[in-house]
Write an enzyme that holds these catalytic residues in place. Structure first.
Site, PDB file in Angstrom:
ATOM      1  N   CYS A 177      18.655   4.294  -3.913  1.00 18.89           N
ATOM      2  CA  CYS A 177      18.196   4.835  -5.203  1.00 18.89           C
ATOM      3  C   CYS A 177      19.266   5.682  -5.893  1.00 18.89           C
ATOM      4  CB  CYS A 177      16.905   5.628  -5.008  1.00 18.89           C
ATOM      5  SG  CYS A 177      16.915   6.741  -3.595  1.00 18.89           S
ATOM      6  N   THR A 201       0.811  -1.220   0.000  1.00 24.34           N
ATOM      7  CA  THR A 201       0.000   0.000   0.000  1.00 24.34           C
ATOM      8  C   THR A 201       0.846   1.273   0.000  1.00 24.34           C
ATOM      9  OG1 THR A 201      -0.156  -0.084   2.416  1.00 24.34           O
ATOM     10  CG2 THR A 201      -1.929  -1.145   1.167  1.00 24.34           C
ATOM     11  N   ARG A 221      18.505  17.121   0.053  1.00 26.01           N
ATOM     12  CA  ARG A 221      17.092  17.053  -0.312  1.00 26.01           C
ATOM     13  C   ARG A 221      16.695  18.389  -0.948  1.00 26.01           C
ATOM     14  NH1 ARG A 221      14.784  12.377  -0.491  1.00 26.01           N
ATOM     15  NH2 ARG A 221      15.070  11.912   1.711  1.00 26.01           N
ATOM     16  N   HIS A 250      15.590  11.911  -8.786  1.00 25.24           N
ATOM     17  CA  HIS A 250      16.858  12.283  -8.148  1.00 25.24           C
ATOM     18  C   HIS A 250      17.890  12.679  -9.206  1.00 25.24           C
ATOM     19  CE1 HIS A 250      15.250  11.008  -4.455  1.00 25.24           C
ATOM     20  NE2 HIS A 250      15.965   9.921  -4.215  1.00 25.24           N
ATOM     21  N   ASN A 283      13.463   8.087  -9.175  1.00 27.18           N
ATOM     22  CA  ASN A 283      13.924   7.333  -8.002  1.00 27.18           C
ATOM     23  C   ASN A 283      12.934   6.280  -7.537  1.00 27.18           C
ATOM     24  OD1 ASN A 283      12.794  10.137  -7.348  1.00 27.18           O
ATOM     25  ND2 ASN A 283      12.438   9.071  -5.409  1.00 27.18           N
TER      26      ASN A 283
END
Length: 330
Positions: free
Chosen positions: A131, A12, A231, A238, A311
Site C-alpha cells: 500500500c 469477509t 505505525r 497512510h 490505504n
C-alpha cells in the site's frame, strides 16, 4: 457489454469488503460475485447491491465448481500461494494483494497509472503492490520520467487499518486503557517503528518491500532506495514522506505542474494558506494527495514531498479493481 464472474477471496475481511463496495461504486460489469472465505465464514451472506450472495468455503473443489473470470485475492500470502494456481488452472485472472508473488520476475507488479504496460505479459497472475509503495510511485512516476530518479528515501506514517481489523481494534483498546493484542507495543498515544518482522540487514520486511517494489514498478533497478516504516495511531490513511534525488537539473515549479496534471494525483500544496494533505483529506477518496513540495537545501537536485492516500482503497482494493478495468479496456 460483456459481464464477468468475479471471485473475492477473503470477502469477509476489511479489504475484501472494500473491493465489493468499489466494484459497485465504479459500475464494474459484474455478472456474479463469488465470495470465498474460510470454512468458519462459509454459509453466511454477503450483500452486493440489491443481491445477496452466499459465502463459499475456499477449497479446490469449490474453485472448480464456481467458474470465474477474475479472482481478487486479499487473504494473506500463504492462501495466495496455495489457491491462486488453482484459479489460474480454471482460466481466471488472479489479482493478488499479498506479497506472495510481488518479487516473482514472471509476475507483473502493477499500479495502472504508472506501469499498465506491464499487464501485457501477465500469465493469469498479477500482483498488487504494498500500500505505501503504491501511493509513493503514483507521485514519483511522472517525476522519474522527466528528471530520472537517482535515489529516494521513504519515511512512512502508516495507519492501524493497514494491519486489518485487529490493528483497528488495538487502537480502540488502547483508547479505553486496555492492553494491545496485535502490535508489539501500545499504539494509542504512541508510534511504533516496526511494521512486519525484522530482517538480518536491520530493515523490516515492510521496508524491504518498498525498496524492491519501487524499482520493479518504475522499471529501473539503478534507483537507490531506503525506507523506514512506522505505525502511527491513525485509524485510516497512510502518509509517506519522500526525499527524492534526481539525475537531472530540476525545476520546483515544473515539478508542481507535473504533479498537478498527473493521473491519480490531487495536489494540495500551498503551505502559506495551510494547504497540505493529511490522512483525513484522503479518507474515502481514490487519489493520492501530494503536498509539502520543496527543494532539499542540503543536496543538489533533490526535493522533499509528502503523500497521503486511503490505504484500504488506493493501497489495496481500488488498485485491484483498476487493474481489472484496465485489462477489460485493453
Amino acid at each position: 457489454m460483456k459481464k464477468y464472474n468475479v471471485a473475492v477471496v477473503g470477502a469477509t475481511g476489511m479489504v475484501g469488503r472494500k473491493m465489493l463496495d468499489i466494484l459497485l461504486e465504479r459500475n464494474f460489469p459484474v455478472e456474479k460475485i463469488v465470495p470465498f472465505a474460510s470454512k468458519k465464514s462459509a454459509g453466511s451472506k454477503i450483500q452486493f447491491g440489491k443481491k445477496e450472495f452466499e459465502v463459499v468455503e475456499l477449497s479446490l473443489e469449490n474453485i472448480k465448481k464456481h467458474k470465474c473470470d477474475f479472482a481478487f485475492f486479499s487473504a494473506g500470502g500463504s492462501i495466495s500461494k496455495q489457491f491462486a494456481p488453482a484459479f489460474a488452472m480454471e482460466d481466471a485472472i488472479i489479482i493478488d494483494n499479498s506479497s506472495a508473488w510481488r518479487m516473482d520476475s514472471s509476475v507483473p507488479l502493477v499500479v495502472p497509472e504508472v506501469n499498465a504496460h506491464d499487464l501485457k505479459w501477465h500469465k493469469n497472475l498479477i500482483a498488487n503492490p504494498n500500500c505505501s509503495t503504491t501511493q509513493a510511485v503514483v507521485a514519483l512516476a511522472p517525476l522519474h520520467k522527466k528528471y530520472k530518479i537517482k535515489r529516494v528515501v521513504y519515511s512512512t506514517y502508516q495507519a492501524v487499518s493497514g494491519a486489518g481489523v485487529n490493528g483497528t481494534t488495538d487502537l480502540e483498546r488502547g483508547m479505553r486503557g486496555e492492553s494491545n493484542l496485535q502490535f508489539s507495543r501500545q499504539i494509542f498515544a504512541n508510534v511504533i517503528p516496526q511494521i512486519d518482522v525484522f530482517l538480518d540487514n536491520g530493515y523490516t520486511n515492510e521496508e524491504w518491500k518498498m525498496i524492491i517494489e519501487t524499482k520493479k514498478i518504475l522499471g529501473d533497478e539503478s534507483i537507490k532506495v531506503s525506507a523506514t516504516a512506522v505505525r502511527v495511531p491513525v485509524f485510516n490513511g497512510h502518509s509517506v514522506s519522500c526525499n527524492v534525488e534526481f539525475e537531472n537539473k530540476i525545476d520546483i515549479n515544473e515539478i508542481r505542474k507535473l504533479l498537478e496534471k498527473a493521473e491519480g494525483v490531487t495536489l494540495m500544496d500551498n503551505p502559506e494558506k495551510g494547504v497540505f494533505p493529511t490522512p483525513l483529506d484522503a479518507d474515502g477518496k481514490d487519489d493520492v494527495y501530494v503536498g509539502r513540495i520543496r527543494a532539499d537545501e542540503s543536496r543538489e537536485n533533490t526535493i522533499e514531498l509528502f503523500t497521503v492516500a486511503d490505504n484500504i482503497r488506493k493501497g489495496a482494493a481500488l488498485n485491484t479493481v483498476q487493474i481489472a478495468e484496465t485489462l477489460i479496456k485493453n
